[in-house]
Write a protein that holds these residues in place. Sequence first.
Motif, PDB file in Angstrom:
ATOM      1  N   THR A   1       0.830  -1.205   0.000  1.00  0.00           N
ATOM      2  CA  THR A   1       0.000   0.000   0.000  1.00  0.00           C
ATOM      3  C   THR A   1       0.864   1.255   0.000  1.00  0.00           C
ATOM      4  O   THR A   1       1.836   1.342   0.738  1.00  0.00           O
ATOM      5  CB  THR A   1      -0.912   0.010   1.244  1.00  0.00           C
ATOM      6  OG1 THR A   1      -1.684  -1.184   1.242  1.00  0.00           O
ATOM      7  CG2 THR A   1      -1.823   1.204   1.217  1.00  0.00           C
ATOM      8  N   ASP A   2       0.504   2.218  -0.853  1.00  0.00           N
ATOM      9  CA  ASP A   2       1.253   3.469  -0.950  1.00  0.00           C
ATOM     10  C   ASP A   2       0.686   4.457   0.061  1.00  0.00           C
ATOM     11  O   ASP A   2      -0.450   4.918  -0.081  1.00  0.00           O
ATOM     12  CB  ASP A   2       1.138   4.021  -2.373  1.00  0.00           C
ATOM     13  CG  ASP A   2       2.001   5.256  -2.581  1.00  0.00           C
ATOM     14  OD1 ASP A   2       2.571   5.743  -1.593  1.00  0.00           O
ATOM     15  OD2 ASP A   2       2.095   5.719  -3.726  1.00  0.00           O
ATOM     16  N   HIS A   3       1.467   4.769   1.091  1.00  0.00           N
ATOM     17  CA  HIS A   3       1.009   5.683   2.131  1.00  0.00           C
ATOM     18  C   HIS A   3       1.578   7.084   1.941  1.00  0.00           C
ATOM     19  O   HIS A   3       1.489   7.901   2.847  1.00  0.00           O
ATOM     20  CB  HIS A   3       1.395   5.160   3.516  1.00  0.00           C
ATOM     21  CG  HIS A   3       0.684   3.891   3.886  1.00  0.00           C
ATOM     22  ND1 HIS A   3      -0.672   3.842   4.064  1.00  0.00           N
ATOM     23  CD2 HIS A   3       1.149   2.635   4.091  1.00  0.00           C
ATOM     24  CE1 HIS A   3      -1.036   2.604   4.378  1.00  0.00           C
ATOM     25  NE2 HIS A   3       0.045   1.856   4.394  1.00  0.00           N
ATOM     26  N   ARG A   4       2.156   7.364   0.774  1.00  0.00           N
ATOM     27  CA  ARG A   4       2.748   8.684   0.580  1.00  0.00           C
ATOM     28  C   ARG A   4       1.699   9.790   0.647  1.00  0.00           C
ATOM     29  O   ARG A   4       2.003  10.914   1.045  1.00  0.00           O
ATOM     30  CB  ARG A   4       3.500   8.735  -0.755  1.00  0.00           C
ATOM     31  CG  ARG A   4       4.834   7.995  -0.733  1.00  0.00           C
ATOM     32  CD  ARG A   4       5.524   8.030  -2.068  1.00  0.00           C
ATOM     33  NE  ARG A   4       4.766   7.273  -3.072  1.00  0.00           N
ATOM     34  CZ  ARG A   4       5.126   7.162  -4.347  1.00  0.00           C
ATOM     35  NH1 ARG A   4       6.214   7.770  -4.782  1.00  0.00           N
ATOM     36  NH2 ARG A   4       4.387   6.449  -5.189  1.00  0.00           N
ATOM     37  N   TYR A   5       0.464   9.470   0.270  1.00  0.00           N
ATOM     38  CA  TYR A   5      -0.577  10.494   0.321  1.00  0.00           C
ATOM     39  C   TYR A   5      -0.839  10.952   1.752  1.00  0.00           C
ATOM     40  O   TYR A   5      -1.217  12.109   1.986  1.00  0.00           O
ATOM     41  CB  TYR A   5      -1.867  10.003  -0.333  1.00  0.00           C
ATOM     42  CG  TYR A   5      -2.679   9.027   0.478  1.00  0.00           C
ATOM     43  CD1 TYR A   5      -3.703   9.467   1.305  1.00  0.00           C
ATOM     44  CD2 TYR A   5      -2.423   7.658   0.418  1.00  0.00           C
ATOM     45  CE1 TYR A   5      -4.460   8.579   2.036  1.00  0.00           C
ATOM     46  CE2 TYR A   5      -3.175   6.764   1.144  1.00  0.00           C
ATOM     47  CZ  TYR A   5      -4.182   7.221   1.950  1.00  0.00           C
ATOM     48  OH  TYR A   5      -4.924   6.342   2.685  1.00  0.00           O
TER      49      TYR A   5
ATOM     50  N   VAL B   1       5.550  13.277  -6.278  1.00  0.00           N
ATOM     51  CA  VAL B   1       4.597  12.171  -6.229  1.00  0.00           C
ATOM     52  C   VAL B   1       3.690  12.248  -7.452  1.00  0.00           C
ATOM     53  O   VAL B   1       3.693  13.228  -8.200  1.00  0.00           O
ATOM     54  CB  VAL B   1       3.742  12.202  -4.947  1.00  0.00           C
ATOM     55  CG1 VAL B   1       4.603  11.998  -3.715  1.00  0.00           C
ATOM     56  CG2 VAL B   1       2.953  13.506  -4.836  1.00  0.00           C
ATOM     57  N   SER B   2       2.893  11.209  -7.626  1.00  0.00           N
ATOM     58  CA  SER B   2       1.975  11.145  -8.764  1.00  0.00           C
ATOM     59  C   SER B   2       0.727  11.987  -8.514  1.00  0.00           C
ATOM     60  O   SER B   2       0.419  12.358  -7.373  1.00  0.00           O
ATOM     61  CB  SER B   2       1.567   9.695  -9.019  1.00  0.00           C
ATOM     62  OG  SER B   2       0.756   9.223  -7.955  1.00  0.00           O
TER      63      SER B   2
ATOM     64  N   CYS C   1       2.334  17.936  -7.108  1.00  0.00           N
ATOM     65  CA  CYS C   1       3.086  16.783  -7.631  1.00  0.00           C
ATOM     66  C   CYS C   1       4.573  17.103  -7.710  1.00  0.00           C
ATOM     67  O   CYS C   1       5.421  16.287  -7.326  1.00  0.00           O
ATOM     68  CB  CYS C   1       2.567  16.395  -9.015  1.00  0.00           C
ATOM     69  SG  CYS C   1       0.950  15.606  -9.038  1.00  0.00           S
TER      70      CYS C   1
ATOM     71  N   TYR D   1      -2.226  10.854  -8.721  1.00  0.00           N
ATOM     72  CA  TYR D   1      -3.111  10.018  -7.900  1.00  0.00           C
ATOM     73  C   TYR D   1      -2.834  10.248  -6.415  1.00  0.00           C
ATOM     74  O   TYR D   1      -3.769  10.387  -5.613  1.00  0.00           O
ATOM     75  CB  TYR D   1      -2.912   8.544  -8.245  1.00  0.00           C
ATOM     76  CG  TYR D   1      -3.585   7.606  -7.262  1.00  0.00           C
ATOM     77  CD1 TYR D   1      -4.948   7.331  -7.356  1.00  0.00           C
ATOM     78  CD2 TYR D   1      -2.856   7.012  -6.230  1.00  0.00           C
ATOM     79  CE1 TYR D   1      -5.571   6.491  -6.446  1.00  0.00           C
ATOM     80  CE2 TYR D   1      -3.467   6.171  -5.311  1.00  0.00           C
ATOM     81  CZ  TYR D   1      -4.821   5.908  -5.432  1.00  0.00           C
ATOM     82  OH  TYR D   1      -5.431   5.087  -4.529  1.00  0.00           O
ATOM     83  N   THR D   2      -1.553  10.295  -6.031  1.00  0.00           N
ATOM     84  CA  THR D   2      -1.184  10.506  -4.630  1.00  0.00           C
ATOM     85  C   THR D   2      -1.689  11.859  -4.141  1.00  0.00           C
ATOM     86  O   THR D   2      -2.248  11.973  -3.041  1.00  0.00           O
ATOM     87  CB  THR D   2       0.342  10.410  -4.452  1.00  0.00           C
ATOM     88  OG1 THR D   2       0.769   9.096  -4.816  1.00  0.00           O
ATOM     89  CG2 THR D   2       0.751  10.693  -3.018  1.00  0.00           C
TER      90      THR D   2
ATOM     91  N   GLU E   1      -5.488  11.776  -3.616  1.00  0.00           N
ATOM     92  CA  GLU E   1      -5.852  11.069  -2.402  1.00  0.00           C
ATOM     93  C   GLU E   1      -5.606  11.944  -1.173  1.00  0.00           C
ATOM     94  O   GLU E   1      -6.391  11.944  -0.223  1.00  0.00           O
ATOM     95  CB  GLU E   1      -5.054   9.762  -2.287  1.00  0.00           C
ATOM     96  CG  GLU E   1      -5.569   8.661  -3.176  1.00  0.00           C
ATOM     97  CD  GLU E   1      -6.997   8.261  -2.800  1.00  0.00           C
ATOM     98  OE1 GLU E   1      -7.201   7.718  -1.700  1.00  0.00           O
ATOM     99  OE2 GLU E   1      -7.911   8.508  -3.613  1.00  0.00           O
ATOM    100  N   ALA E   2      -4.498  12.701  -1.183  1.00  0.00           N
ATOM    101  CA  ALA E   2      -4.199  13.598  -0.057  1.00  0.00           C
ATOM    102  C   ALA E   2      -5.273  14.680   0.057  1.00  0.00           C
ATOM    103  O   ALA E   2      -5.762  14.987   1.155  1.00  0.00           O
ATOM    104  CB  ALA E   2      -2.822  14.231  -0.239  1.00  0.00           C
TER     105      ALA E   2
END
Length: 245
Positions: free
Chosen positions: A2-6, A40-41, A35, A43-44, A47-48
Amino acid sequence: MTDHRYLKVARTLRKEIADGVYPIGSQLPTEHELCERFTVSRYTVREALRRLREDNLVVSRPRAGTVVIPRTATNCYAQDVVSIDDLVAFAAGAQFEIDSNAMVTLDADAAARTGLPVGTEWLAVRGNRRAQGQAAPICATEYYINRAFAGVGRLLQRHTGPIFPLIEDVFGVSVVEVRQHIRAVILSSELSTALAVEPGTAGLQMQRSYTTSEGEIAQVTVNTHAGDDYRYSMTLHRVPGPSGP
């Protein structure tokens, strides 16, 4: 994985909103700019921003971008916390007004409230939290900060958001666990005065202990609310059991 960067992007933006970098009515940077800033992308970033909208910190408007909005002030402060990250939004919604900020040696009473050892030394920061447009405080707040991180004390007069992300940023540590205890109390004369209620009123006292990845307690927070002005909600999900034969 899971990508938690957001979550990191959302936490940084929450802190900047709480600190006034993005005041109410202002626009956040565009998705493209975010971005590039966070590497980050799209998408990230989306989501944030979704998390910030869910926390009622921002709204997204056509041709206006993402705009910071005020929290709605009510007489009953509702908290629905499901993660450590969400604690940032809770604290960002209520400004912390500091009454005192000093190193103290814990006596028996303070040790009982915090769960910390008697005779240990902590940076004690005391005051109250107040929602925008609300006359009476939401709660009386006490922070007890590990002396190893007491250097954040000099930054607090210019800091209005939660303290544990500041400890993480300044000292490069990560808070990975928060233990919470809630108990009923009878408000003392001092607390009754602070909360603008009659002495002897029933209250709720919430103690949180923040532990780093090294197993060290970074801070303990004690929030005391007048009982009629606080509601705590939590959503539970059933974990599916093993399938039958």
